[in-house]
Design a protein around this motif. Structure first.
Motif, PDB file in Angstrom:
ATOM      1  N   ASP A  55       0.823  -1.210   0.000  1.00  0.00           N
ATOM      2  CA  ASP A  55       0.000   0.000   0.000  1.00  0.00           C
ATOM      3  C   ASP A  55       0.859   1.262   0.000  1.00  0.00           C
ATOM      4  N   GLN A  56       1.918   1.244   0.781  1.00  0.00           N
ATOM      5  CA  GLN A  56       2.795   2.415   0.856  1.00  0.00           C
ATOM      6  C   GLN A  56       3.507   2.648  -0.484  1.00  0.00           C
ATOM      7  N   ALA A  57       3.982   1.578  -1.105  1.00  0.00           N
ATOM      8  CA  ALA A  57       4.628   1.695  -2.419  1.00  0.00           C
ATOM      9  C   ALA A  57       3.641   2.266  -3.436  1.00  0.00           C
ATOM     10  N   GLU A  58       2.414   1.769  -3.409  1.00  0.00           N
ATOM     11  CA  GLU A  58       1.399   2.258  -4.346  1.00  0.00           C
ATOM     12  C   GLU A  58       1.078   3.725  -4.099  1.00  0.00           C
ATOM     13  N   SER A  59       0.962   4.100  -2.849  1.00  0.00           N
ATOM     14  CA  SER A  59       0.654   5.482  -2.506  1.00  0.00           C
ATOM     15  C   SER A  59       1.751   6.441  -2.972  1.00  0.00           C
ATOM     16  N   LEU A  60       2.997   6.058  -2.756  1.00  0.00           N
ATOM     17  CA  LEU A  60       4.113   6.902  -3.199  1.00  0.00           C
ATOM     18  C   LEU A  60       4.124   7.040  -4.721  1.00  0.00           C
ATOM     19  N   LEU A  61       3.930   5.919  -5.414  1.00  0.00           N
ATOM     20  CA  LEU A  61       3.883   5.980  -6.879  1.00  0.00           C
ATOM     21  C   LEU A  61       2.714   6.823  -7.365  1.00  0.00           C
ATOM     22  N   ASP A  62       1.573   6.715  -6.685  1.00  0.00           N
ATOM     23  CA  ASP A  62       0.407   7.526  -7.052  1.00  0.00           C
ATOM     24  C   ASP A  62       0.723   9.013  -6.925  1.00  0.00           C
ATOM     25  N   ASP A  63       1.384   9.384  -5.833  1.00  0.00           N
ATOM     26  CA  ASP A  63       1.732  10.791  -5.610  1.00  0.00           C
ATOM     27  C   ASP A  63       2.658  11.311  -6.708  1.00  0.00           C
ATOM     28  N   ILE A  64       3.696  10.540  -7.020  1.00  0.00           N
ATOM     29  CA  ILE A  64       4.654  10.965  -8.044  1.00  0.00           C
ATOM     30  C   ILE A  64       3.966  11.012  -9.407  1.00  0.00           C
ATOM     31  N   ALA A  65       3.161  10.001  -9.708  1.00  0.00           N
ATOM     32  CA  ALA A  65       2.464   9.944 -10.998  1.00  0.00           C
ATOM     33  C   ALA A  65       1.508  11.130 -11.145  1.00  0.00           C
ATOM     34  N   SER A  66       0.807  11.480 -10.080  1.00  0.00           N
ATOM     35  CA  SER A  66      -0.116  12.622 -10.128  1.00  0.00           C
ATOM     36  C   SER A  66       0.638  13.902 -10.434  1.00  0.00           C
ATOM     37  N   ALA A  67       1.771  14.095  -9.769  1.00  0.00           N
ATOM     38  CA  ALA A  67       2.582  15.287 -10.022  1.00  0.00           C
ATOM     39  C   ALA A  67       3.088  15.281 -11.464  1.00  0.00           C
ATOM     40  N   TRP A  68       3.497  14.120 -11.948  1.00  0.00           N
ATOM     41  CA  TRP A  68       4.010  14.011 -13.312  1.00  0.00           C
ATOM     42  C   TRP A  68       2.919  14.350 -14.321  1.00  0.00           C
ATOM     43  N   ARG A  69       1.693  13.875 -14.066  1.00  0.00           N
ATOM     44  CA  ARG A  69       0.576  14.163 -14.970  1.00  0.00           C
ATOM     45  C   ARG A  69       0.245  15.659 -14.965  1.00  0.00           C
ATOM     46  N   GLU A  70       0.318  16.289 -13.792  1.00  0.00           N
ATOM     47  CA  GLU A  70       0.060  17.730 -13.700  1.00  0.00           C
ATOM     48  C   GLU A  70       1.079  18.522 -14.495  1.00  0.00           C
ATOM     49  N   ILE A  71       2.333  18.092 -14.434  1.00  0.00           N
ATOM     50  CA  ILE A  71       3.389  18.751 -15.210  1.00  0.00           C
ATOM     51  C   ILE A  71       3.036  18.669 -16.698  1.00  0.00           C
ATOM     52  N   GLY A  72       2.578  17.517 -17.132  1.00  0.00           N
ATOM     53  CA  GLY A  72       2.210  17.333 -18.538  1.00  0.00           C
ATOM     54  C   GLY A  72       1.023  18.186 -18.929  1.00  0.00           C
ATOM     55  N   SER A  73       0.026  18.291 -18.038  1.00  0.00           N
ATOM     56  CA  SER A  73      -1.144  19.123 -18.314  1.00  0.00           C
ATOM     57  C   SER A  73      -0.762  20.593 -18.399  1.00  0.00           C
TER      58      SER A  73
END
Length: 139
Positions: free
Chosen positions: A116-134
């Motif tokens: 769960d912790q690994a998934e949560s960290l990846l989710d946070d980074i992925a969300s930030a990465w998607r925002e950068i792209g947007s």
């Protein structure tokens, strides 16, 4: 043709079609979109690992965690440019390393919390990465 052979043929055809779709998406993706695809793949593998862990399917859980680890280590980590990325790339590298250790712990000890912790960290980074792209697409 028997129903079983027909289903097997359909399964192979559907698998080939899916591979072509993925290959086409990869070939036409920007570098930013490729990283998003890596995040999606890692997150999907972690979700599959969770399902297998809960079902007690150790073999498939291990395969799914191995896939997530491979994406983190040989995809996301390898994509970091320490020269251009500086401190941010270094910190992301440390975070990816930590996520890898969490995934290993989850696999070794059937540790749902580490998963769960690994998934949560990846989710946070992925969300930030998607925002950068947007933001890049809008600006």
């Amino acid at each position: 043709m028997s129903i079983v052979r027909g289903a097997a043929t359909y399964g192979r055809g559907a698998g080939a079609y899916a591979r072509v779709g993925v290959e086409s998406a990869v070939m036409s993706a920007s570098p930013h979109q490729l990283i998003v695809m890596l995040f999606d793949g890692a997150q999907g593998a972690i979700r599959a690992a969770r399902i297998h862990m809960q079902a007690g399917n150790t073999l498939e859980k291990g395969k799914s965690i191995s896939k997530a680890l491979d994406i983190v280590n040989n995809g996301l980590m390898a994509a970091l440019d320490l020269e251009k990325g500086g401190e941010i790339a270094e910190r992301l590298g440390s975070l990816y390393d930590y996520i890898g250790r969490l995934l290993l712990a989850a696999n070794l000890h059937n540790d749902q919390e580490s998963l769960d912790q690994a998934e949560s960290l990846l989710d946070d980074i992925a969300s930030a990465w998607r925002e950068i792209g947007s933001a890049g697409a809008q600006g």
